[in-house]
Design an enzyme around this catalytic site. Structure first.
Site, PDB file in Angstrom:
ATOM      1  N   ASP A  93      -6.608  -2.631   8.513  1.00 38.29           N
ATOM      2  CA  ASP A  93      -6.355  -2.823   7.364  1.00 38.29           C
ATOM      3  C   ASP A  93      -5.201  -3.732   6.668  1.00 38.29           C
ATOM      4  O   ASP A  93      -4.496  -2.814   6.880  1.00 38.29           O
ATOM      5  CB  ASP A  93      -6.780  -1.086   6.738  1.00 38.29           C
ATOM      6  CG  ASP A  93      -6.945  -1.241   5.587  1.00 38.29           C
ATOM      7  OD1 ASP A  93      -6.455  -2.252   4.682  1.00 38.29           O
ATOM      8  OD2 ASP A  93      -6.356   0.250   4.961  1.00 38.29           O
TER       9      ASP A  93
ATOM     10  N   LYS B 277       4.562  -0.487  -4.595  1.00 37.40           N
ATOM     11  CA  LYS B 277       4.292   0.501  -3.730  1.00 37.40           C
ATOM     12  C   LYS B 277       5.422   0.136  -2.117  1.00 37.40           C
ATOM     13  O   LYS B 277       5.393   0.778  -1.809  1.00 37.40           O
ATOM     14  CB  LYS B 277       2.464  -0.124  -2.991  1.00 37.40           C
ATOM     15  CG  LYS B 277       2.113   0.797  -1.789  1.00 37.40           C
ATOM     16  CD  LYS B 277       1.196   0.486  -2.171  1.00 37.40           C
ATOM     17  CE  LYS B 277       0.233   1.294  -0.706  1.00 37.40           C
ATOM     18  NZ  LYS B 277      -1.333   0.894  -1.006  1.00 37.40           N
TER      19      LYS B 277
ATOM     20  N   GLU C 235      -5.618   5.324   4.184  1.00 37.83           N
ATOM     21  CA  GLU C 235      -6.636   4.198   3.626  1.00 37.83           C
ATOM     22  C   GLU C 235      -7.343   3.819   4.716  1.00 37.83           C
ATOM     23  O   GLU C 235      -8.859   3.607   4.230  1.00 37.83           O
ATOM     24  CB  GLU C 235      -5.550   2.819   3.268  1.00 37.83           C
ATOM     25  CG  GLU C 235      -5.108   2.840   2.109  1.00 37.83           C
ATOM     26  CD  GLU C 235      -4.264   2.181   2.029  1.00 37.83           C
ATOM     27  OE1 GLU C 235      -3.852   1.021   2.162  1.00 37.83           O
ATOM     28  OE2 GLU C 235      -3.466   2.957   0.505  1.00 37.83           O
TER      29      GLU C 235
ATOM     30  N   ASP D 283      -7.387   3.753  -4.726  1.00 38.99           N
ATOM     31  CA  ASP D 283      -7.400   3.065  -4.615  1.00 38.99           C
ATOM     32  C   ASP D 283      -5.418   2.618  -5.046  1.00 38.99           C
ATOM     33  O   ASP D 283      -5.875   1.474  -5.783  1.00 38.99           O
ATOM     34  CB  ASP D 283      -8.027   2.241  -3.487  1.00 38.99           C
ATOM     35  CG  ASP D 283      -7.389   1.854  -2.886  1.00 38.99           C
ATOM     36  OD1 ASP D 283      -5.705   0.853  -2.437  1.00 38.99           O
ATOM     37  OD2 ASP D 283      -7.816  -0.034  -2.291  1.00 38.99           O
TER      38      ASP D 283
END
Ligand code: AMP
Length: 502
Positions: A172, A68, A148, A6
């Site tokens: 999420d 990211k 994810e 992850d």
């Protein structure tokens, strides 16, 4: 050894399938279960993790974080601290991946060569490609890129005693991204019915709201603009995150701030914090509403709302979800670890691996998060975006359409591929041009069969067939802005090899 990774905006985690066939987190070199995705350059050496995060306050210029958020942004370049080199988000991510893999190899005493990496469901083609490139740059073979929330669903299925026949909504909210997915679990099939999100919305934005409030209060009282003081800003960013986390348990918190000899403690109450972030939390609600609509369900059809990502610890999140869904969100998953655990389960499902005890036959059906289109011209020559693969279609998926050559002996055909929902080309992302060289001698109006597809990773491919000669033309290469040549890739690999990562 295969592992699941992850790769988060703020924190990353790694998992594998242990000798008992269950997914387990692999601790990093410091014995921690998650690793801050922060890089500190110390001479030629890159230090990734807790030390880098701590140093980000005092050594702002030596640290790199939140990369990211910049994946797929081709204009993003940051100086590699301590050198005259510039690196992009892909290379910075490769450095973080190198640390994660190195530590996993040490902990597991095995070489890691194959990985499953998770990405936000809402990541587009460019960001997915960038993630694969980062892994390949350090010599990893990416078995799969998995969304994810889908990964969280997989881990949930793996952990539940009787997971059959239920609809779950996954909320999420991480450090930098938000995804909502509606998932049906039936027998051994996990089917994502819809997904939606925002790849620029996360706990980072909550921190920003606190920062802005403190900056205004400080300026009102001292006349000093904190934006002019880089060190104070970095310290404030750190303290804003501390404040936010504290307010998940306390009713108020005082944020210390010092600049140009003036000090102050700005009190943030839980109510004030809730007011500051309400707009952001409401945006996640709209995304969830959109996802349930796209799944053709109502909240009454949902058995569980699963919370994933560190930012779901903010109490306003659960309260808001309960308000609009009528469901008390479930906190049964570890929000920091579940995505990596699911990625390890996914890795073990590939190639009929039998290391997994409970769920060897799970079938995962995912969807694309963005519609795919091509730019076409109408009779009056105005460009429009024709959507050819709608979002929330099960992937892999493909669509074929016939195009015709415009004139005799046409040498090439060019398509502009788009991602997005709008019919106006100005409001979608042109992910690249696809250029196909044609065989000589084709008369005008020769048919060409063009197939555009999403592969299992959510990455776009284009292939073409010359109908006249009944031959497959070689894969059309999508000229993405970020496409790296083999030589560039080798150069970057070499550069990265030279950086010692700890
Ligand atoms: P993730 O990307 O899932 O690791 O989520 C990281 C985000 O969760 C960061 O923005 C953290 O500040 C945030 N976070 C972690 N713990 C808490 C907490 N107790 N309360 C509020 N936010 C938190």
């Amino acid at each position: 050894m295969k592992i699941g990774i992850d790769l988060g905006t703020t924190n990353s985690a790694v998992a594998y399938i242990n000798e008992h066939g269950t997914a387990e987190i692999v601790s990093n070199g410091e014995g921690e279960r998650t690793t801050p995705s922060v890089i500190l350059m110390d001479g030629d050496k890159a230090i990734v993790g807790d030390i880098a995060k701590e140093a980000s306050v005092t050594q702002v210029d030596d640290t790199i974080q939140f990369v990211k958020r910049q994946m797929g942004n081709d204009s993003f370049q940051i100086p590699l601290p301590g050198s005259d080199k510039m690196i992009d988000a892909v290379e910075a991510s490769a450095i973080i991946l190198k640390k994660l893999v190195q530590d996993a190899e040490q902990e597991l005493s095995e070489k890691v060569t194959e990985v499953v990496i998770t990405v936000p469901a809402y990541f587009d083609d460019g960001k997915r490609n960038a993630t694969i490139e980062a892994a390949e740059m350090i010599g990893l073979n990416v078995l799969k890129i998995i969304n994810e929330p889908t990964s969280a669903a997989l881990a949930y299925y793996d952990m539940e005693e009787d997971p059959s026949d239920q609809n779950v909504a996954i909320y999420d909210l991480g450090g930098g991204t938000f995804d909502a997915s509606i998932v049906n679990i039936h027998n051994n099939e996990i089917t994502v019915l819809s997904t939606d999100g925002d790849s620029n919305l996360g706990g980072f934005d909550f921190d920003n709201e606190i920062c802005e409030h403190v900056i205004n209060e400080f300026e009102d009282s001292t006349g000093i603009d904190l934006y002019d003081d880089d060190d104070a800003m970095q310290e404030l960013r750190e303290n804003a995150e501390k404040c936010k986390k504290a307010l998940s348990r306390l009713s108020k918190y005082k944020v210390p701030v010092t600049s140009s000899g003036e000090s102050m403690r700005v009190e943030i109450t839980k109510d004030l914090f809730n007011d500051l972030i309400k707009g952001i939390v409401d945006r996640t609600k709209l995304v969830m509403e959109d996802a349930i609509k796209e799944a053709n369900l109502t909240w009454e059809d949902i058995d569980k709302v699963l919370l994933v990502g560190g930012s779901t610890r903010v109490p306003l999140i659960s309260e808001t979800i309960k308000d609009f869904t009528g469901i008390e969100p479930s906190k049964e998953l570890n929000p920091d670890e579940v995505v990596a655990l699911g990625a390890a389960v996914q890795a073990s499902l590939i190639d009929g691996d039998t290391s997994l005890s409970s769920s060897a036959n799970i079938i995962v059906k995912d969807v694309n998060s963005h519609s795919l289109g091509i730019i076409t011209q109408d009779k009056s020559g105005i460009d429009g975006n024709s959507i050819i693969l709608h979002r929330n279609t099960e992937i892999p998926c493909s669509f074929s359409q016939e195009f015709y050559t415009n004139h005799d002996n046409q040498e090439r055909i060019q398509l502009q591929i788009t991602e997005g929902e709008d019919l106006d080309p100005d409001y979608v992302t042109i992910i690249g041009k696809s250029i196909l060289n044609l065989p000589p001698g084709l008369p005008e109006s020769s048919p060409l069969d063009i197939t555009i597809s999403y592969d299992k990773n959510g990455i776009v491919h284009v292939v073409a067939r010359d109908v006249t000669n009944n031959t497959e033309l070689r894969d059309m290469i999508i000229e993405r802005k970020s496409n790296m040549t083999q030589i560039e890739m080798e150069e970057k690999k070499e550069e990265l090899l030279a950086i010692e990562v700890e």
